[in-house]
Write a protein that holds these residues in place. Structure first.
Motif, PDB file in Angstrom:
ATOM      1  N   ARG A  70      49.173  45.647  41.226  1.00  0.00           N
ATOM      2  CA  ARG A  70      49.528  46.624  42.270  1.00  0.00           C
ATOM      3  C   ARG A  70      50.330  47.781  41.686  1.00  0.00           C
ATOM      4  O   ARG A  70      50.038  48.944  41.945  1.00  0.00           O
ATOM      5  CB  ARG A  70      50.324  45.934  43.374  1.00  0.00           C
ATOM      6  N   LEU A  71      51.322  47.502  40.848  1.00  0.00           N
ATOM      7  CA  LEU A  71      52.172  48.564  40.296  1.00  0.00           C
ATOM      8  C   LEU A  71      51.385  49.504  39.385  1.00  0.00           C
ATOM      9  O   LEU A  71      51.700  50.690  39.295  1.00  0.00           O
ATOM     10  CB  LEU A  71      53.346  47.956  39.531  1.00  0.00           C
ATOM     11  N   THR A  72      50.395  48.987  38.701  1.00  0.00           N
ATOM     12  CA  THR A  72      49.592  49.829  37.810  1.00  0.00           C
ATOM     13  C   THR A  72      48.383  50.427  38.528  1.00  0.00           C
ATOM     14  O   THR A  72      47.591  51.138  37.919  1.00  0.00           O
ATOM     15  CB  THR A  72      49.081  49.011  36.606  1.00  0.00           C
ATOM     16  N   ARG A  73      48.251  50.126  39.813  1.00  0.00           N
ATOM     17  CA  ARG A  73      47.139  50.605  40.643  1.00  0.00           C
ATOM     18  C   ARG A  73      45.798  50.007  40.240  1.00  0.00           C
ATOM     19  O   ARG A  73      44.750  50.468  40.697  1.00  0.00           O
ATOM     20  CB  ARG A  73      47.075  52.133  40.673  1.00  0.00           C
ATOM     21  N   MET A  74      45.838  48.992  39.417  1.00  0.00           N
ATOM     22  CA  MET A  74      44.599  48.315  39.042  1.00  0.00           C
ATOM     23  C   MET A  74      44.060  47.469  40.200  1.00  0.00           C
ATOM     24  O   MET A  74      42.922  47.005  40.148  1.00  0.00           O
ATOM     25  CB  MET A  74      44.805  47.430  37.811  1.00  0.00           C
ATOM     26  N   ARG A 122      43.182  48.681  42.829  1.00  0.00           N
ATOM     27  CA  ARG A 122      42.149  49.528  43.437  1.00  0.00           C
ATOM     28  C   ARG A 122      40.843  49.463  42.650  1.00  0.00           C
ATOM     29  O   ARG A 122      39.812  49.907  43.119  1.00  0.00           O
ATOM     30  CB  ARG A 122      42.608  50.980  43.465  1.00  0.00           C
ATOM     31  N   VAL A 123      40.943  48.965  41.438  1.00  0.00           N
ATOM     32  CA  VAL A 123      39.801  48.981  40.539  1.00  0.00           C
ATOM     33  C   VAL A 123      38.980  47.699  40.667  1.00  0.00           C
ATOM     34  O   VAL A 123      37.763  47.715  40.534  1.00  0.00           O
ATOM     35  CB  VAL A 123      40.299  49.159  39.084  1.00  0.00           C
ATOM     36  N   LEU A 140      46.731  42.329  31.231  1.00  0.00           N
ATOM     37  CA  LEU A 140      46.047  43.278  32.099  1.00  0.00           C
ATOM     38  C   LEU A 140      44.966  44.014  31.311  1.00  0.00           C
ATOM     39  O   LEU A 140      43.824  44.145  31.749  1.00  0.00           O
ATOM     40  CB  LEU A 140      47.049  44.272  32.672  1.00  0.00           C
ATOM     41  N   GLY A 141      45.332  44.500  30.135  1.00  0.00           N
ATOM     42  CA  GLY A 141      44.360  45.191  29.292  1.00  0.00           C
ATOM     43  C   GLY A 141      43.186  44.305  28.935  1.00  0.00           C
ATOM     44  O   GLY A 141      42.044  44.768  28.864  1.00  0.00           O
ATOM     45  N   ARG A 181      51.602  41.565  41.402  1.00  0.00           N
ATOM     46  CA  ARG A 181      52.533  42.695  41.302  1.00  0.00           C
ATOM     47  C   ARG A 181      52.141  43.620  40.148  1.00  0.00           C
ATOM     48  O   ARG A 181      52.203  44.843  40.266  1.00  0.00           O
ATOM     49  CB  ARG A 181      53.945  42.161  41.092  1.00  0.00           C
ATOM     50  N   VAL A 182      51.746  43.050  39.024  1.00  0.00           N
ATOM     51  CA  VAL A 182      51.339  43.869  37.882  1.00  0.00           C
ATOM     52  C   VAL A 182      50.112  44.706  38.255  1.00  0.00           C
ATOM     53  O   VAL A 182      50.047  45.898  37.957  1.00  0.00           O
ATOM     54  CB  VAL A 182      51.038  42.998  36.643  1.00  0.00           C
ATOM     55  N   SER A 188      51.236  43.331  30.335  1.00  0.00           N
ATOM     56  CA  SER A 188      50.318  44.462  30.221  1.00  0.00           C
ATOM     57  C   SER A 188      49.214  44.182  29.207  1.00  0.00           C
ATOM     58  O   SER A 188      48.112  44.733  29.308  1.00  0.00           O
ATOM     59  CB  SER A 188      51.060  45.752  29.867  1.00  0.00           C
ATOM     60  N   VAL A 193      40.857  44.157  31.875  1.00  0.00           N
ATOM     61  CA  VAL A 193      40.109  45.416  31.945  1.00  0.00           C
ATOM     62  C   VAL A 193      38.995  45.427  30.900  1.00  0.00           C
ATOM     63  O   VAL A 193      37.865  45.828  31.171  1.00  0.00           O
ATOM     64  CB  VAL A 193      41.050  46.627  31.756  1.00  0.00           C
TER      65      VAL A 193
END
Lengths: 153, 113
Positions: free
Chosen positions: B89-93, B95-96, B59-60, B86-87, B56, B63
């Protein structure tokens, strides 16, 4: 020279690591955990899932448990019925409110500049692990959980 | 954090030559990316084909890099490996960001003559 210790005689198929709360040690232990999971036959999707959960659990301890100071982290893993039983303990501060965070997923339905850069850890942990249990005992935080391949997405 | 920038007519491609974008390197990754993004190419494609693991913090950091580009430029991600995908997709990122299955082709070496 390895900075982490583990008792090879603890359990024939279990893994035990005792290490310091810094990101480099966490990374080494996660890499060692991958090798151990391969050696005991944990299938690939579960290995990825386990690494995700362990990374978030261990990173939380590094960030919060010792309040900027140094302290030990203890990790034990054991295969069981196609899954993994995990126990992580530390000697740091108690969890706030003596409870685990709810782990709501931060919203991504925001403007680009307002997108969250953190807060995903407990969401991922709760999504991918089951039987999550926290106990504070004798100055230690103990977090137990089970990882199985059919959890989460 | 080993990053290789390939400026191009259509997009700036940045190859991440590291196996992990995690808590240990997230800050370093952001700093290195900030240096490479001084180029003002509107479209930036991050080749993640070598990245086997992203937590995460990673991921941050991705972003944060997207925010560095601002609203006029786009950060696209290419060749996500299974755990990384998977990370997102699970956090819905997922879509971003615009996600590409494959990494952009490497520039061909010119043999001169």
């Amino acid at each position: 020279m390895a900075a982490e210790s583990g008792k090879a005689t603890n359990c024939l198929r279990g893994m035990h690591r005792h290490f310091v709360n810094d990101p480099e040690a966490v990374r080494r232990v996660l890499v060692q955990t991958q090798a151990w999971m391969v050696a005991v036959g944990v299938p690939s999707p579960l290995r990825g899932q386990a690494e995700m959960v362990l990374a978030e659990v261990l990173n939380n301890i590094v960030e919060h448990a010792y309040d900027g100071g140094s302290g030990p982290i203890d990790l034990r893993l054991r295969p069981c019925s196609g899954g993994l039983i995990c126990l992580v303990s530390d000697q740091g501060l108690p969890m706030p409110g003596s409870a685990l965070p709810s782990g709501d997923c931060p919203s991504v339905e925001t403007s680009l500049q307002d997108l969250p850069e953190g807060g995903f850890g407990w969401y991922l942990i709760r999504l991918l692990a089951r039987d999550l249990r926290y106990r504070r005992f004798a100055g230690r935080n103990r977090l137990g959980f089970v990882l199985e391949a059919d959890n989460g997405g | 954090m080993d990053l290789l920038a390939e400026p191009g007519a259509e997009a700036l491609v940045i190859r991440v030559n590291a196996a992990r974008i995690d808590a240990a390197v997230a800050i370093n990754f952001k700093e290195r990316m900030r240096d490479l993004l001084a180029d003002s190419t509107p479209r930036v494609i991050l080749d993640l084909s070598q990245v086997e693991f992203l937590d995460s913090s990673g991921l941050g950091a991705v972003v944060a890099v997207m925010k560095m580009l601002g609203p006029e430029r786009a950060l696209e991600l290419a060749a996500l490996t299974p755990t990384v995908e998977r990370v997102f997709r699970l956090t819905r990122m997922d879509r971003v960001f615009t996600l590409h299955a494959d990494a952009p082709a490497r520039p061909r070496l010119s043999n001169g003559g």
